[in-house]
Design an enzyme around this catalytic site. Structure first.
Site, PDB file in Angstrom:
ATOM      1  N   LYS A  84      36.587  32.039  36.797  1.00 14.31           N
ATOM      2  CA  LYS A  84      36.684  32.366  38.224  1.00 14.31           C
ATOM      3  C   LYS A  84      35.319  32.132  38.847  1.00 14.31           C
ATOM      4  O   LYS A  84      34.304  32.156  38.155  1.00 14.31           O
ATOM      5  CB  LYS A  84      37.088  33.836  38.395  1.00 14.31           C
ATOM      6  CG  LYS A  84      37.666  34.167  39.742  1.00 14.31           C
ATOM      7  CD  LYS A  84      39.149  33.810  39.847  1.00 14.31           C
ATOM      8  CE  LYS A  84      39.669  34.004  41.254  1.00 14.31           C
ATOM      9  NZ  LYS A  84      41.137  33.842  41.318  1.00 14.31           N
TER      10      LYS A  84
ATOM     11  N   ASP B 198      41.376  30.523  46.291  1.00 10.51           N
ATOM     12  CA  ASP B 198      41.650  31.965  46.207  1.00 10.51           C
ATOM     13  C   ASP B 198      41.386  32.494  47.621  1.00 10.51           C
ATOM     14  O   ASP B 198      41.426  31.705  48.585  1.00 10.51           O
ATOM     15  CB  ASP B 198      40.746  32.638  45.159  1.00 10.51           C
ATOM     16  CG  ASP B 198      41.152  34.083  44.855  1.00 10.51           C
ATOM     17  OD1 ASP B 198      42.160  34.291  44.177  1.00 10.51           O
ATOM     18  OD2 ASP B 198      40.465  35.023  45.319  1.00 10.51           O
TER      19      ASP B 198
HETATM   20  P1  NDP Z   1      44.011  34.345  51.682  1.00 11.17           P
HETATM   21  O1  NDP Z   1      42.570  34.216  51.972  1.00 11.17           O
HETATM   22  O2  NDP Z   1      44.941  33.260  52.037  1.00 11.17           O
HETATM   23  O3  NDP Z   1      44.575  35.690  52.353  1.00 11.17           O
HETATM   24  C1  NDP Z   1      44.029  36.933  52.047  1.00 11.17           C
HETATM   25  C2  NDP Z   1      44.726  37.987  52.886  1.00 11.17           C
HETATM   26  O4  NDP Z   1      44.315  39.282  52.430  1.00 11.17           O
HETATM   27  C3  NDP Z   1      44.351  37.918  54.367  1.00 11.17           C
HETATM   28  O5  NDP Z   1      45.411  38.406  55.126  1.00 11.17           O
HETATM   29  C4  NDP Z   1      43.141  38.864  54.437  1.00 11.17           C
HETATM   30  O6  NDP Z   1      42.935  39.441  55.714  1.00 11.17           O
HETATM   31  C5  NDP Z   1      43.564  39.952  53.456  1.00 11.17           C
HETATM   32  N1  NDP Z   1      42.368  40.536  52.844  1.00 11.17           N
HETATM   33  C6  NDP Z   1      41.402  39.905  52.137  1.00 11.17           C
HETATM   34  N2  NDP Z   1      40.443  40.771  51.763  1.00 11.17           N
HETATM   35  C7  NDP Z   1      40.827  41.973  52.254  1.00 11.17           C
HETATM   36  C8  NDP Z   1      40.257  43.261  52.204  1.00 11.17           C
HETATM   37  N3  NDP Z   1      39.093  43.500  51.565  1.00 11.17           N
HETATM   38  N4  NDP Z   1      40.941  44.285  52.807  1.00 11.17           N
HETATM   39  C9  NDP Z   1      42.107  44.063  53.461  1.00 11.17           C
HETATM   40  N5  NDP Z   1      42.697  42.838  53.542  1.00 11.17           N
HETATM   41  C10 NDP Z   1      42.058  41.831  52.948  1.00 11.17           C
HETATM   42  O7  NDP Z   1      44.078  34.668  50.111  1.00 11.17           O
HETATM   43  P2  NDP Z   1      45.323  34.511  49.116  1.00 11.17           P
HETATM   44  O8  NDP Z   1      46.586  34.825  49.828  1.00 11.17           O
HETATM   45  O9  NDP Z   1      45.176  33.220  48.414  1.00 11.17           O
HETATM   46  O10 NDP Z   1      45.007  35.650  48.036  1.00 11.17           O
HETATM   47  C11 NDP Z   1      45.479  36.992  48.169  1.00 11.17           C
HETATM   48  C12 NDP Z   1      45.432  37.688  46.818  1.00 11.17           C
HETATM   49  O11 NDP Z   1      46.251  36.966  45.882  1.00 11.17           O
HETATM   50  C13 NDP Z   1      44.053  37.784  46.157  1.00 11.17           C
HETATM   51  O12 NDP Z   1      43.981  38.972  45.403  1.00 11.17           O
HETATM   52  C14 NDP Z   1      44.055  36.589  45.207  1.00 11.17           C
HETATM   53  O13 NDP Z   1      43.146  36.749  44.136  1.00 11.17           O
HETATM   54  C15 NDP Z   1      45.495  36.640  44.720  1.00 11.17           C
HETATM   55  N6  NDP Z   1      46.011  35.406  44.134  1.00 11.17           N
HETATM   56  C16 NDP Z   1      46.008  34.233  44.853  1.00 11.17           C
HETATM   57  C17 NDP Z   1      46.497  33.084  44.287  1.00 11.17           C
HETATM   58  C18 NDP Z   1      46.635  31.817  45.057  1.00 11.17           C
HETATM   59  O14 NDP Z   1      47.256  30.890  44.540  1.00 11.17           O
HETATM   60  N7  NDP Z   1      46.126  31.719  46.272  1.00 11.17           N
HETATM   61  C19 NDP Z   1      46.944  33.069  42.881  1.00 11.17           C
HETATM   62  C20 NDP Z   1      47.010  34.367  42.243  1.00 11.17           C
HETATM   63  C21 NDP Z   1      46.516  35.474  42.862  1.00 11.17           C
HETATM   64  P3  NDP Z   1      41.697  38.943  56.603  1.00 11.17           P
HETATM   65  O15 NDP Z   1      42.103  37.597  57.125  1.00 11.17           O
HETATM   66  O16 NDP Z   1      41.524  39.972  57.655  1.00 11.17           O
HETATM   67  O17 NDP Z   1      40.518  38.867  55.673  1.00 11.17           O
END
Ligand code: NDP
Length: 449
Positions: free
Chosen positions: A130, A170
């Site tokens: 990562k 991510d």
């Molecule tokens: P994105 O950046 O596309 O979206 C993240 C979302 O989560 C946004 O809505 C963001 O809101 C919110 N968010 C992020 N940080 C925080 C925080 N500290 N508190 C509250 N809300 C938060 O990321 P992904 O959708 O790709 O990833 C989301 C999760 O899924 C993560 O844990 C990631 O590790 C996991 N994941 C992702 C994969 C992938 O293929 N993308 C694969 C496996 C797991 P805001 O815009 O306000 O920051």
């Protein structure tokens, strides 16, 4: 746990804590694995003698570097970046890059550690890693993001490669960032090799990759429900986040006849009792991916509730899909979920439930699809993207989706094989033991390296 197991877990964790001061997220991720794995581990002296679990909790190596870049006003800026190469026993390191101000070594070590087990569960030949940076893409222009990505990749390109380490996206690293990163990679090494996944469709990306984590999480929950003679249809679901994972979780839920009633971002959540249908979801996609706006605007547009500064776990639901970030459900919120009738949790995010929340799920024997099993569909389709690149072929949407369905079914079956406790399935134990065995056997075969 018996006294003996408790004592072994404590002594093991004392060692981890001593080696990793100031790394709470990493210690939390290791604790969850060690608590559920220790009985199995102690029954296998061949692993204990070779200190397999001890060695698995120490990354192979970590790179830390400065990323200097210039903003639109011509002012010099810099951030810190990391790449954690955790374990490559069963394949090249593989895992995403996260750009977020909260990124630090502890967060990336926890994610890299989880990735080792997750990638093992997919059945594909992928090790775990990562990386990321404490850079916040929010509020930056496209050109600033481009210059940052190019500068980061100039250094990172020395340490990665299609047979060495294959990053992906991510949090904060979506289609735009992957494009800039891959563009700079191929320029620096002067090779078009599939060293990054999540690529755009015009330059080697796979169909269904964008959808894979969200779709896969819903498929995993569907498997858990069907194992108990139930199904997705009609289920009321709460979802957190409004990024890549949340969007495609909501899309698949709607396709399967369930109803997603919430979405959120770091400012608050919306509660739409009528459900977020395909049309409303298209609007969210445009809001988040094109206009880069806030979820609050959804409530203004569609006239539903908005809860500033809150998370959606007080909303009654059948299934909860935490899909934003780590530690977004605590013990109290887990109690509330269970009290309100929640029967299953599907973790699209990595480690969204803290250790207290996990204890509540297990105590109440609800169907708990932990992240390393439930959200493994994303990295699995990244693996399929690499396969297509190597074969110089592109599979159709239907082909990739049907492989994803099979992979999630197999992961569920492995969890049941190792986690069946008679009247319920302990998915934490099942996923951790199944993920461990494959990597541990490879490490045994290599001797002490
Ligand atoms: P994105 O950046 O596309 O979206 C993240 C979302 O989560 C946004 O809505 C963001 O809101 C919110 N968010 C992020 N940080 C925080 C925080 N500290 N508190 C509250 N809300 C938060 O990321 P992904 O959708 O790709 O990833 C989301 C999760 O899924 C993560 O844990 C990631 O590790 C996991 N994941 C992702 C994969 C992938 O293929 N993308 C694969 C496996 C797991 P805001 O815009 O306000 O920051």
């Amino acid at each position: 746990m018996s006294m003996n197991i408790d004592a072994e877990v404590k002594s093991f964790m004392d060692g981890v804590k001593q080696r990793s001061p100031g790394e709470p997220e990493f210690i939390q991720a290791v604790q969850e694995v060690v608590e559920s794995l220790m009985p199995f581990y102690l029954e296998h002296p061949e692993y204990v003698k070779e200190q397999i679990l001890e060695r698995m909790t120490e990354p192979d190596r970590v790179f830390i570097f400065r990323v200097s870049w210039e903003d639109d006003n011509g002012v010099a800026r810099f951030n810190r970046a990391w790449r954690v190469q955790f374990n490559n026993s069963i394949g090249p390191y593989k895992g995403g890059l996260r750009f977020h101000p909260t990124v630090n070594l502890s967060v990336l070590k926890f994610l890299g550690f989880e990735q080792v087990f997750k990638n093992s569960l997919t059945g594909l030949p992928m090790g775990g890693g990562k990386g990321g940076a404490n850079f916040d893409p929010k509020g930056k222009s496209d050109r600033e993001v481009m210059r940052f990505c190019q500068s980061l990749m100039t250094e990172l390109s020395r340490h990665i490669g299609e047979d060495t380490d294959v990053p992906a996206g991510d949090i904060g690293v979506g289609a735009r960032e992957v494009g800039y990163l891959f563009g700079q990679y191929k320029r620096v090494v002067n090779e078009w090799t599939p060293t990054i996944t999540g690529k755009g469709l015009s330059y080697g990306g796979s169909l269904i990759r964008a959808e894979a984590t969200g779709y896969g999480t819903v498929y995993f929950v569907q498997n858990m429900l069907e194992h108990r003679g139930d199904g997705m249809k009609g289920k009321v679901c709460t979802v957190s986040g409004s990024g890549n994972v949340a969007i495609y979780t909501i899309e698949k839920l709607t396709q399967l006849g369930a109803k997603a009633v919430t979405a959120s971002d770091s400012s608050g959540f919306i509660y739409d009792r009528d459900g977020i249908d395909a049309e409303k979801l298209a609007w969210i996609k445009d809001l988040k991916e094109v206009r880069r706006g806030r979820i609050k605007e959804y409530a203004e547009k569609f006239g539903c509730e908005y809860h500033e500064g809150k998370r959606p776990w007080s909303v009654p639901c059948d299934v909860a899909f935490p899909s934003a970030t780590q530690n977004e459900i605590n013990g109290k919120e887990a109690e509330e979920l269970v009290k309100n009738g929640c029967i299953a949790v599907g973790e699209g995010a990595n480690m969204p439930s803290d250790l207290d929340a996990v204890k509540i799920y297990l105590k109440n024997k609800i169907m708990y699809g932990l992240g390393k099993a439930a959200n493994a569909g994303g990295v699995a389709v990244s693996g399929l993207e690499q396969s297509q690149n190597s074969l110089r072929l592109s599979w159709s949407r239907e082909e990739v989706d049907s492989k994803l369905v099979d992979i999630m079914k197999n992961i569920h079956a492995k969890c049941v094989e190792f986690g069946d406790e008679g009247d319920w399935v302990n998915y934490v134990k099942g996923a951790n033991v199944a993920g461990f065995v494959k990597v541990a056997d490879a490490m045994l075969a290599y001797g002490v390296v």
